[in-house]
Write an enzyme that holds these catalytic residues in place. Structure first.
Site, PDB file in Angstrom:
ATOM      1  N   ARG A   1      -1.229   4.310 -11.269  1.00 21.18           N
ATOM      2  CA  ARG A   1      -1.143   4.551  -9.829  1.00 21.18           C
ATOM      3  C   ARG A   1      -1.389   3.234  -9.103  1.00 21.18           C
ATOM      4  O   ARG A   1      -2.252   2.429  -9.520  1.00 21.18           O
ATOM      5  CB  ARG A   1      -2.181   5.580  -9.380  1.00 21.18           C
ATOM      6  CG  ARG A   1      -1.876   6.991  -9.812  1.00 21.18           C
ATOM      7  CD  ARG A   1      -2.592   8.033  -8.966  1.00 21.18           C
ATOM      8  NE  ARG A   1      -1.980   8.178  -7.649  1.00 21.18           N
ATOM      9  CZ  ARG A   1      -0.862   8.878  -7.396  1.00 21.18           C
ATOM     10  NH1 ARG A   1      -0.240   9.466  -8.396  1.00 21.18           N
ATOM     11  NH2 ARG A   1      -0.377   8.967  -6.182  1.00 21.18           N
TER      12      ARG A   1
ATOM     13  N   CYS B   1       5.878   7.395   1.878  1.00 21.62           N
ATOM     14  CA  CYS B   1       5.532   7.642   0.476  1.00 21.62           C
ATOM     15  C   CYS B   1       6.381   8.763  -0.151  1.00 21.62           C
ATOM     16  O   CYS B   1       7.554   8.554  -0.402  1.00 21.62           O
ATOM     17  CB  CYS B   1       4.050   7.929   0.363  1.00 21.62           C
ATOM     18  SG  CYS B   1       3.401   7.572  -1.263  1.00 21.62           S
TER      19      CYS B   1
ATOM     20  N   HIS C   1       0.407   4.367   3.980  1.00 24.91           N
ATOM     21  CA  HIS C   1      -0.382   5.401   4.650  1.00 24.91           C
ATOM     22  C   HIS C   1      -1.378   4.708   5.571  1.00 24.91           C
ATOM     23  O   HIS C   1      -1.366   3.482   5.697  1.00 24.91           O
ATOM     24  CB  HIS C   1      -1.191   6.191   3.601  1.00 24.91           C
ATOM     25  CG  HIS C   1      -0.381   7.014   2.666  1.00 24.91           C
ATOM     26  ND1 HIS C   1       0.296   8.150   3.037  1.00 24.91           N
ATOM     27  CD2 HIS C   1      -0.141   6.854   1.339  1.00 24.91           C
ATOM     28  CE1 HIS C   1       0.901   8.674   1.978  1.00 24.91           C
ATOM     29  NE2 HIS C   1       0.659   7.908   0.944  1.00 24.91           N
TER      30      HIS C   1
END
Ligand code: GLN
Length: 242
Positions: free
Chosen positions: A131, A97, A194
């Site tokens: 997002r 990320c 993640h």
């Protein structure tokens, strides 16, 4: 003098870029090495410290919010040549990320200045207006799947010759537009996944571990492990909604 193989891991900015438990990737790499009787040395490399490009077999950099990236971006830039030299000598890089974004040419956040990246990969990132959050499933070129979780506003675009880690089956991936997730360039791996990524993707953990070990132990072969628990977690994650 022991002839036990060892793997040397540099954990870059361990205290700054560790969002969503990304240090779990270090634990997974370390444990899968130890289960095979391979020695493990993990060193945290913080802001202001130097990197010896000869020393480490694998470099890990996790994710973080824009403000953490702002703190480390300038320091990471100091290491651009050392990291390129390390990769040229066969070291592996795994970046997640925010760390992945800084492997490219730049990351332009919503607010504040453009953060110059180390240009280890031909990619760039621009913060988008929403997002991208949720579970992600990725299919790799060999047909295997990767599972993880994403939370980023950055949209990463790959250069024409840069391979993705895989294609998005569900979720957003690099930018929510081109169906690609992550990037692979030789021994350099970047991804938005993640989770942390590696515990539920043992095949990728071993791919990275084998490449890192072969830098100093060219003939090493990783013995198979009982991955029933990891694969059960992987299978469960495949059934989660995006
Ligand atoms: N700050 C970056 C973004 O929002 C990276 C976030 C992260 O590392 N999870 O895109």
């Amino acid at each position: 003098m022991t002839d036990q193989p060892t793997v040397r891991i540099a954990h870059l900015y361990a205290h700054f870029l560790n969002i969503y438990g990304d240090r779990g990737n270090i634990l997974s790499l370390s444990q899968r090495a130890r289960w095979r009787g391979i020695g493990v040395q993990v060193e945290a490399i913080g802001v202001g410290q130097e990197i010896d490009p000869e020393r480490f077999d694998l470099y890990f950099i996790g994710g973080g919010q824009d403000k953490q990236q702002l703190v480390i971006a300038e320091d990471l830039l100091r290491h651009a040549r050392s990291l390129q030299a390390a990769v040229d000598c066969g070291a592996v890089v795994l970046a997640i990320c925010g760390g992945y974004q800084l492997l490219g040419h730049y990351y332009k956040p919503h607010n504040g200045p453009e953060l110059k990246g180390v240009s280890l990969i031909d990619a760039y990132t621009v913060a988008g207006d929403r997002r991208m959050i949720g579970n992600v499933i990725v299919r790799r070129p060999d047909g295997s799947t990767l599972v993880g979780f994403e939370n980023h506003s950055g949209r990463t675009y790959l250069g024409p010759a840069l391979e993705p880690l895989g294609r998005v089956v569900s979720g957003n991936g690099n930018n929510g537009e081109d169906g690609l997730e992550g990037a692979v360039s030789g021994t350099i791996y970047g991804t938005y996944l993640h989770g942390s990524l590696l515990p539920k993707n043992p095949h990728l953990t071993d791919e990275l571990l084998a490449k890192a070990l072969r830098r100093r132990h060219p003939d090493i072969v990783l013995a198979p492990l009982d991955d029933s628990l990891e694969l059960a977690a992987h299978k469960r994650a495949l059934s989660l909604p995006a």
